[in-house]
Design an enzyme around this catalytic site. Structure first.
Site, PDB file in Angstrom:
ATOM      1  N   THR A   8      24.914  20.433  -7.738  1.00 54.34           N
ATOM      2  CA  THR A   8      25.784  21.799  -6.415  1.00 54.34           C
ATOM      3  C   THR A   8      26.904  20.832  -5.902  1.00 54.34           C
ATOM      4  O   THR A   8      26.297  19.171  -5.570  1.00 54.34           O
ATOM      5  CB  THR A   8      24.749  22.115  -5.121  1.00 54.34           C
ATOM      6  OG1 THR A   8      23.628  23.109  -6.383  1.00 54.34           O
ATOM      7  CG2 THR A   8      25.698  22.603  -4.078  1.00 54.34           C
ATOM      8  N   VAL A  42      20.378  34.394  -7.575  1.00 53.41           N
ATOM      9  CA  VAL A  42      21.037  33.873  -6.486  1.00 53.41           C
ATOM     10  C   VAL A  42      19.526  32.520  -5.820  1.00 53.41           C
ATOM     11  O   VAL A  42      19.038  32.781  -5.790  1.00 53.41           O
ATOM     12  CB  VAL A  42      21.734  34.938  -5.288  1.00 53.41           C
ATOM     13  CG1 VAL A  42      22.129  34.110  -4.642  1.00 53.41           C
ATOM     14  CG2 VAL A  42      22.222  35.419  -6.356  1.00 53.41           C
ATOM     15  N   GLY A  43      20.773  31.090  -6.067  1.00 53.02           N
ATOM     16  CA  GLY A  43      20.542  30.773  -5.122  1.00 53.02           C
ATOM     17  C   GLY A  43      20.339  30.030  -3.640  1.00 53.02           C
ATOM     18  O   GLY A  43      20.665  30.866  -3.056  1.00 53.02           O
ATOM     19  N   ASP A  44      20.230  29.013  -3.461  1.00 52.72           N
ATOM     20  CA  ASP A  44      20.061  29.474  -2.254  1.00 52.72           C
ATOM     21  C   ASP A  44      21.856  28.513  -1.403  1.00 52.72           C
ATOM     22  O   ASP A  44      21.641  28.692  -0.103  1.00 52.72           O
ATOM     23  CB  ASP A  44      19.255  27.179  -1.381  1.00 52.72           C
ATOM     24  CG  ASP A  44      19.908  26.240  -2.070  1.00 52.72           C
ATOM     25  OD1 ASP A  44      20.001  25.904  -3.531  1.00 52.72           O
ATOM     26  OD2 ASP A  44      20.499  25.019  -1.303  1.00 52.72           O
ATOM     27  N   GLY A  58      19.677  21.357  -4.473  1.00 53.64           N
ATOM     28  CA  GLY A  58      18.238  20.954  -5.189  1.00 53.64           C
ATOM     29  C   GLY A  58      17.897  22.571  -5.995  1.00 53.64           C
ATOM     30  O   GLY A  58      18.715  22.893  -6.168  1.00 53.64           O
TER      31      GLY A  58
HETATM   32  N1  GLY Z   1      20.705  24.761  -5.487  1.00 57.24           N
HETATM   33  C1  GLY Z   1      21.406  25.084  -5.878  1.00 57.24           C
HETATM   34  C2  GLY Z   1      20.425  26.238  -7.053  1.00 57.24           C
HETATM   35  O1  GLY Z   1      19.440  26.349  -6.648  1.00 57.24           O
HETATM   36  O2  GLY Z   1      21.144  27.054  -7.314  1.00 57.24           O
END
Ligand code: GLY
Length: 359
Positions: free
Chosen positions: A225, A254-256, A277
């Site tokens: 990221t 969808v991530g964080d 992460g």
């Molecule tokens: N941290 C990036 C994701 O998990 O999409």
């Protein structure tokens, strides 16, 4: 007792000498900056595995790219620019650089498509904007900012976000612009490992473009990221995060990174955080907000709050891996990570630039 003390002294001395103690902390605590000074930190993802064996040339390329991103943000701050503008400027550099998993160079979903996520937050107003699963916007962080500033919403996803991006007049690129041979190769490895078929090449990409140096060792960006945290001279903090997500993810995952409170958070009352992460863990822990809550309500320093989250809370969930960059209205930027490495750089006005990749 005497013997025990001697052994303890020897052990601590050896640990410091070997760097083990420092690497277990995976962070350093810089001195407190003078009031009214700007500060910035950038990250380009965290990881393990092949990070141990990154060739010098590859490491130098990342070093130079981090330097460019940091300097782009610092230039905005140096001319008295606002923290939000510095976040956007630094992230553009990493989104445009195929070395990073964001914008050009983003990883693929299991169908071979780039679905990019980004968010930005203004610590002064608690204004926030986010986009998820966008396909054509050259700089997703600018789309997130546009959502924040020009729509009544905080988050737009997929087709609606793509349509809004075009209407807003943001630069668009074809699928082939975001595609890179290195990430395609990594997709093949991830899909093969999990017994899934390789998708066809996307439109505009030819077989000849897939050639990569078989000897090249490149850090994988399975969950890489890019992120930036900034404090401007007025003491306003801001944070932004932009990513292609996880390599081989399901379509629509969808991530964080675009989730305010998980991968990005900023408040002048506490701190600014950008994470990298495994997003599934960051979301469940509300990780970025958790760090800022520890600063605001438990009186912790940004370093102590980040270390507690990254070295105790996150790894308490099996598979919880990653890193963060954090700063506050009155503390210098810090980082903390529980992986082998994290691409990172930081600088405080009047100080020297620090760039690091492994411990
Ligand atoms: N941290 C990036 C994701 O998990 O999409």
């Amino acid at each position: 007792m005497h013997k025990f003390l001697l052994r303890l002294t020897f052990t601590l001395g050896a640990l410091f000498a070997s760097g083990t103690f420092a690497s277990n902390l995976k962070s350093q605590t810089p001195t407190k900056p003078a009031a009214g000074t700007w500060a910035i930190a950038v990250h380009g993802g965290a990881g393990s595995g092949e990070w141990e064996h990154m060739p010098d040339a590859k490491e130098a390329a990342y070093h130079a790219a981090l330097d460019r991103a940091l300097k782009a943000g610092a230039a905005v701050l140096e001319r008295d620019g606002a923290s939000m503008d510095a976040v956007e400027a630094a992230l553009h550099v990493m989104e445009d650089d195929p070395l990073f998993n964001a914008g050009r160079g983003a990883v693929f979903n299991e169908h071979g498509e780039n679905e990019m996520d980004a968010s930005i937050m203004d610590g002064k107003t608690l204004g926030a904007g986010a986009v998820a699963g966008v396909h054509f916007t050259k700089n997703p962080i600018s789309l997130a900012r546009s959502v924040m500033e020009k729509t009544p919403h905080v988050m737009l996803v997929g087709q609606g976000a793509d349509e809004y991006s075009k209407r807003a007049g943001l630069p668009q690129e074809p699928v082939a612009y975001f595609w890179t041979a290195q990430r395609w190769k990594e997709l093949g490895e991830v899909l093969e490992k999990s017994g899934r078929p390789m998708p066809p090449l996307p439109p505009g990409v030819t077989q000849a473009m897939t050639a990569v140096d078989p000897n090249e060792v490149s850090p994988r960006h399975q969950y890489g990221t890019t992120g930036v945290v900034v404090r401007d001279r007025k003491g306003n903090v801001a944070a932004g995060t932009s990513t292609g997500g996880m390599q081989g993810k399901m379509r629509g995952r969808v991530g964080d990174s675009p989730i305010i409170g998980a991968g990005t958070y900023a408040s002048n009352a506490s701190c600014a955080v950008s994470g990298t992460g495994v997003g599934e863990y960051f979301i469940r822990l509300n990780l970025a907000r958790g760090i800022c809550d520890a600063v605001q309500y438990r009186g912790m320093t940004v370093q102590a709050a980040a270390d507690e989250m990254l070295h105790t809370t996150l790894p308490s969930l099996k598979g919880g891996e990653g890193g963060v960059i954090v700063l506050s209205p009155n503390e210098a930027p810090v980082w903390s990570f529980n992986t082998v490495g994290m691409f990172r750089a930081r600088m405080v006005e009047g100080g020297t630039e620090e760039i690091a990749i492994r411990h």
